[in-house]
Design a protein around this motif. Structure first.
Motif, PDB file in Angstrom:
ATOM      1  N   ILE A 255       0.841  -1.206   0.000  1.00  0.00           N
ATOM      2  CA  ILE A 255       0.000   0.000   0.000  1.00  0.00           C
ATOM      3  C   ILE A 255       0.869   1.246   0.000  1.00  0.00           C
ATOM      4  N   ARG A 256       1.947   1.179   0.775  1.00  0.00           N
ATOM      5  CA  ARG A 256       2.847   2.347   0.895  1.00  0.00           C
ATOM      6  C   ARG A 256       3.412   2.768  -0.449  1.00  0.00           C
ATOM      7  N   HIS A 257       3.783   1.809  -1.295  1.00  0.00           N
ATOM      8  CA  HIS A 257       4.482   2.139  -2.533  1.00  0.00           C
ATOM      9  C   HIS A 257       3.591   2.136  -3.766  1.00  0.00           C
ATOM     10  N   ALA A 258       2.396   1.580  -3.663  1.00  0.00           N
ATOM     11  CA  ALA A 258       1.509   1.527  -4.834  1.00  0.00           C
ATOM     12  C   ALA A 258       0.937   2.903  -5.131  1.00  0.00           C
ATOM     13  N   THR A 259       0.825   3.228  -6.406  1.00  0.00           N
ATOM     14  CA  THR A 259       0.169   4.468  -6.818  1.00  0.00           C
ATOM     15  C   THR A 259      -1.171   4.210  -7.481  1.00  0.00           C
ATOM     16  N   PHE A 260      -1.489   2.941  -7.676  1.00  0.00           N
ATOM     17  CA  PHE A 260      -2.790   2.578  -8.242  1.00  0.00           C
ATOM     18  C   PHE A 260      -3.275   1.285  -7.607  1.00  0.00           C
ATOM     19  N   ILE A 261      -4.475   1.318  -7.058  1.00  0.00           N
ATOM     20  CA  ILE A 261      -5.100   0.134  -6.478  1.00  0.00           C
ATOM     21  C   ILE A 261      -6.408  -0.094  -7.215  1.00  0.00           C
ATOM     22  N   GLY A 262      -6.536  -1.266  -7.807  1.00  0.00           N
ATOM     23  CA  GLY A 262      -7.683  -1.558  -8.658  1.00  0.00           C
ATOM     24  C   GLY A 262      -8.985  -1.757  -7.900  1.00  0.00           C
ATOM     25  N   GLU A 263     -10.072  -1.953  -8.671  1.00  0.00           N
ATOM     26  CA  GLU A 263     -11.407  -2.041  -8.092  1.00  0.00           C
ATOM     27  C   GLU A 263     -11.648  -3.341  -7.351  1.00  0.00           C
ATOM     28  N   ASP A 264     -10.823  -4.370  -7.606  1.00  0.00           N
ATOM     29  CA  ASP A 264     -11.032  -5.655  -6.937  1.00  0.00           C
ATOM     30  C   ASP A 264     -10.482  -5.684  -5.519  1.00  0.00           C
ATOM     31  N   VAL A 265      -9.557  -4.780  -5.217  1.00  0.00           N
ATOM     32  CA  VAL A 265      -8.909  -4.809  -3.896  1.00  0.00           C
ATOM     33  C   VAL A 265      -9.907  -4.586  -2.766  1.00  0.00           C
ATOM     34  N   PRO A 266     -10.844  -3.621  -2.866  1.00  0.00           N
ATOM     35  CA  PRO A 266     -11.808  -3.457  -1.767  1.00  0.00           C
ATOM     36  C   PRO A 266     -12.608  -4.719  -1.475  1.00  0.00           C
ATOM     37  N   LYS A 267     -12.757  -5.591  -2.482  1.00  0.00           N
ATOM     38  CA  LYS A 267     -13.564  -6.807  -2.305  1.00  0.00           C
ATOM     39  C   LYS A 267     -12.838  -7.873  -1.493  1.00  0.00           C
ATOM     40  N   THR A 268     -11.548  -7.666  -1.243  1.00  0.00           N
ATOM     41  CA  THR A 268     -10.772  -8.667  -0.500  1.00  0.00           C
ATOM     42  C   THR A 268     -11.043  -8.631   0.991  1.00  0.00           C
ATOM     43  N   GLY A 269     -11.729  -7.593   1.464  1.00  0.00           N
ATOM     44  CA  GLY A 269     -11.960  -7.448   2.906  1.00  0.00           C
ATOM     45  C   GLY A 269     -10.735  -6.949   3.644  1.00  0.00           C
ATOM     46  N   ILE A 270      -9.897  -6.227   2.937  1.00  0.00           N
ATOM     47  CA  ILE A 270      -8.621  -5.800   3.520  1.00  0.00           C
ATOM     48  C   ILE A 270      -8.811  -4.864   4.704  1.00  0.00           C
ATOM     49  N   ILE A 271      -9.822  -3.995   4.647  1.00  0.00           N
ATOM     50  CA  ILE A 271     -10.023  -3.048   5.747  1.00  0.00           C
ATOM     51  C   ILE A 271     -10.437  -3.778   7.008  1.00  0.00           C
ATOM     52  N   ASP A 272     -11.391  -4.708   6.867  1.00  0.00           N
ATOM     53  CA  ASP A 272     -11.837  -5.483   8.033  1.00  0.00           C
ATOM     54  C   ASP A 272     -10.698  -6.316   8.618  1.00  0.00           C
ATOM     55  N   ALA A 273      -9.879  -6.906   7.726  1.00  0.00           N
ATOM     56  CA  ALA A 273      -8.780  -7.750   8.195  1.00  0.00           C
ATOM     57  C   ALA A 273      -7.760  -6.943   8.988  1.00  0.00           C
ATOM     58  N   LEU A 274      -7.382  -5.787   8.473  1.00  0.00           N
ATOM     59  CA  LEU A 274      -6.409  -4.949   9.175  1.00  0.00           C
ATOM     60  C   LEU A 274      -6.996  -4.395  10.472  1.00  0.00           C
ATOM     61  N   THR A 275      -8.295  -4.054  10.447  1.00  0.00           N
ATOM     62  CA  THR A 275      -8.937  -3.555  11.662  1.00  0.00           C
ATOM     63  C   THR A 275      -8.922  -4.610  12.758  1.00  0.00           C
TER      64      THR A 275
END
Length: 778
Positions: A182-202
């Motif tokens: 996340i730190r180095h990426a300048t583009f995150i595609g539309e599929d990433v939110p579907k991974t549940g990444i926010i809930d997992a990190l929370t």
């Protein structure tokens, strides 16, 4: 769990919902930074008034360094950098460097990443997976690789493993890798939110392991900053809203971390997240920028053991104020002005710098509660003056802006700082080469006319109360004496503050406003009615102010119409009608100085550009002539009989006036002053001076004075006596005017056939001039 093929999405081939702002960029207040850069070396007062009027306090309250956005993941000020070590011999594949991986073709790249995917997703030993994740983390530290990897199936697998793994070491590594991507990426595609990444990190932020919490909070903070940036850019660009959803539980988790003192590192990551989000502004900054958040940040600033945490918390609070202006008043009331002022005395320069911004914005929208709280801060003026000598130029600049804002709010603060040498210190700072400091001083200059007008109003109101409360004082003498004494002291301090401005080169033009000059003139009249013992110091200060105005040509030329219309009449009246000899003398002296300036400097060269420019200022030429005829000439009889040295200034002024306008000679003659002028020619008379000699010559030269009247007053004998004394004693100053007077008498008498009357003068002139020829130095 079945293996999944790597799906690569190219950022170039997929339309981006938004683009992440480069993390190292500076968010600066644009007009301020550009103007500072362009005007940095040109000195004090370079910015035009229009530029300064268009500038908001919000821009001045923040230096560009206040708005730097720094990374959250890998931030060394939060946590000592730790690179996970890996062993090449334990890898189940041949390791590639970052550059080698980027040079692979599509098929080879998919094959290489599949090897990593299969090993991490398998039931391999913990040590083997940790080794691969440590190696993989090194491949994430480039924007090109991060854009590829974060939009592949690898991220989905990492998120799944983060949620399902119980081993703390593995969870730490997964959070570390996700954060690096996340730190180095300048583009995150539309599929990433579907991974549940926010809930997992929370969920991981709530983990029992301290290390897991820290890495997870860093990754979550970096992701939230990306999301907020993306949404802000989409809104500004009119694009569709990105498909991110941030649950309330995530916000609650971050807010709770602000009050978590058990793990200061995780807390610092949470504070850094807020700092970056508040830098961007927008809907999320408003949602997170509550007074509860502000109170938590203040608590961290107060109790944190780490200076770095204090700096981040104070910076976050300042940015919260910046992006949440509508709630500033409420937040300030909750925090308390005493707390804000207290941090201005903080030993940490960065904390002082950030609270300088908070202080300025708090004053901009101060409530009555805040104003009352300021009254209790007895040492505030001393604190602000001390900040003007701070080692940091940014703190010095903010102290200046803070004083301006404080003065607009309550004028007595301006009086206090001025009597603590504020003007002198600011003049010294004006020689600084720092663009921000110069910019802040220019803002002070632009604000000064309004401040001066309010200051003069305060003085005027104070004088009016002092000079108009005798009856009430008699009714309650003990109370009134105390009240009047305090009011007198405050008014005197205000006068001293005004005097400091009038005598200051960068700021005195602020005193040239029409209403300001009118009120200063009215003060002279008001003070003549007051109790002398009570207002003596105020009276002296007011005359010092007027004297300073009369001695500075830039002030006299800036607004001659108001000076002639407001100040001249008051001085003309006072120099004749005042009961105080000192007042009459000072009025005559100042009036003389101003008349001489306007005549000699402005009208000295006929047709000069200065004269034309002056004459164009609203009929000032006609106004000057009117004041001479209506106010000065009628006062001459009284002035010539007043105590010394008032007649001296009167004679000096009249010579200048008659040389400027010879047509007024007849008017002076009509006043019946010829006997006085001739009597002044007596050798022992105190008014026997070069000015009177020139006036007598002018009287001789005008037909408005009959020759018989001149001869009858004994002008021939007096002139001969003066010439004789001048020649015998070689009085150089008298030589030319006494000879000119004798020459004028001879010319007038010869023209009118009265040569016989010149016998005494002729013999004196012949004898003395012959003797003068014997002196080698004549």
């Amino acid at each position: 769990e079945g293996f999944m093929d790597i799906r690569l999405e190219s950022a170039a081939q997929t339309k981006a919902d938004g683009r992440k702002i480069a993390i190292e960029r500076e968010i600066s207040s644009s007009t301020l930074e550009e103007a500072s850069t362009s005007n940095g070396d040109s000195g004090l007062g370079d910015l035009g008034q229009s530029e300064l009027k268009d500038m908001s306090v919000l821009e001045l309250a923040f230096h560009s360094s206040d708005l730097h956005v720094k990374p959250i993941v890998g931030n060394r000020r939060i946590e000592k950098k730790h690179d996970f070590q890996w062993d090449a011999f334990m890898l189940p594949f041949e390791p590639l460097t970052l550059q080698e991986m980027l040079e692979l073709d599509q098929e080879s790249l998919e094959s290489f990443l599949s090897s990593i995917y299969k090993t991490v997703a398998s039931s391999s030993s913990v040590s083997e997976r940790l080794n691969i994740l440590a190696y993989f983390g090194g491949l994430c530290k480039d924007s090109n690789s991060a854009n590829i990897l974060i939009n592949s199936s690898l991220l989905h697998m990492f998120v799944t493993k983060l949620r399902g793994t119980k081993t703390a070491n593995l969870k730490t590594h997964f959070a570390y890798v996700i954060g690096a991507l996340i730190r180095h990426a300048t583009f995150i595609g539309e599929d990433v939110p579907k991974t549940g990444i926010i809930d997992a990190l929370t969920e991981s932020v709530r983990d029992k392991s301290e290390v897991v919490r820290r890495k997870s909070m860093a990754a979550l903070g970096e992701l939230l900053f990306y999301i907020v940036t993306q949404e802000q850019e989409a809104e500004e660009g009119g694009m569709g809203r990105p498909s991110w959803y941030i649950p309330n539980g995530t916000i609650t988790t971050i807010v709770r971390l602000l009050r978590n003192v058990e793990d200061p590192v995780t807390q610092h990551y949470a504070v850094k997240t807020l700092e970056n989000i508040f830098s961007i502004g927008g809907a999320w900054a408003l949602r997170l920028g509550t007074h509860e958040t502000a109170l938590s940040l203040v608590h961290i600033c107060t109790h944190a053991k780490s200076e770095h945490v204090k700096v981040t918390a104070s910076s976050a609070l300042a940015r919260l104020y910046r992006c949440n202006v509508d709630k500033t008043q409420m937040i300030t009331d909750k925090i308390g002005m005493r707390t804000i002022v207290g941090f201005l005395k903080e030993g940490n320069a960065k904390v002082q710098q950030h609270f300088g911004s908070v202080f300025i914005l708090a004053l901009e929208s101060a409530s009555n509660k805040t104003k009352n709280a300021l009254t209790d801060e007895k040492s505030l003026a001393v604190t602000l003056i001390s900040l003007l000598d701070h080692s940091s130029p940014v703190v010095r600049g903010k102290a200046i802006v803070g004083i301006v804002q404080l003065s607009k709010l309550q004028m007595h603060w301006f009086v206090q700082v001025c009597n603590a040498k504020f003007i002198g210190i600011t003049e010294r700072l004006g020689r600084s080469k720092d663009p921000y400091v110069l910019h802040c001083i220019s803002f002070l200059q632009a604000s000064m006319p309004m401040i001066v007008e309010r200051l003069v109003t305060q003085i005027s109101e104070g004088v009016e109360k002092l000079c108009g409360r005798r009856s009430s004082a008699q009714r309650n003498r003990s109370y009134q004496n105390s009240s009047l004494s305090s009011l007198c002291h405050e008014t005197h301090l205000a006068c001293k503050a005004l005097l400091g401005i009038v005598t200051s080169s960068p700021f005195r033009t602020a005193c040239a406003g029409g209403s300001t000059l009118q009120k200063i003139g009215e003060l002279v009249l008001k003070l003549q009615k007051g109790p002398a013992g009570l207002i003596a110091e105020i009276k002296d200060a007011v005359f010092n102010i007027l004297e300073a105005i009369s001695q500075h040509g830039d002030l006299l030329l800036l607004n001659p119409r108001d000076i002639l219309g407001s100040v001249f009449p008051v001085l003309s009246f006072s120099m004749v009608n005042s009961q105080s000899g000192d007042t009459r003398f000072l009025s005559a002296k100042m009036l003389c100085d101003m008349v001489l300036f306007y005549i000699s400097e402005v009208y000295g060269t006929a047709g000069s550009s200065g004269s034309e420019g002056f004459a164009e200022r609203g009929g000032a030429d006609e106004l000057l002539q009117g004041q001479i005829r209506e106010s000065i000439l009628p006062s001459l009889p009284a002035l010539l009989t007043d105590e010394d040295p008032i007649p001296l200034y009167s004679l000096k002024m009249m010579v200048a006036i008659l040389e400027y306008e010879p047509g007024l000679t007849a008017d002076v003659a009509d006043l019946g002053l010829l006997p006085s002028f001739v009597s002044f020619l007596s050798l022992d008379h105190p008014n026997n001076n070069v000015h009177n000699l020139r006036l007598c010559r002018m009287m001789v030269g005008t037909k408005a004075v009959p020759l018989n009247e001149l001869l009858g007053e004994g002008i021939v004998e007096k002139a001969a006596s003066v010439l004789s004394y001048t020649c015998e004693n070689l009085v150089e100053a008298f030589m030319e005017p006494s000879l000119e007077l004798c020459c004028a008498i001879i010319e007038r008498a010869v023209k009118e056939g009265r040569g016989a009357a010149l016998e005494v003068l002729a013999s004196t002139c012949t004898q003395k001039i012959a003797n003068l020829g014997k002196h080698s130095d004549v």
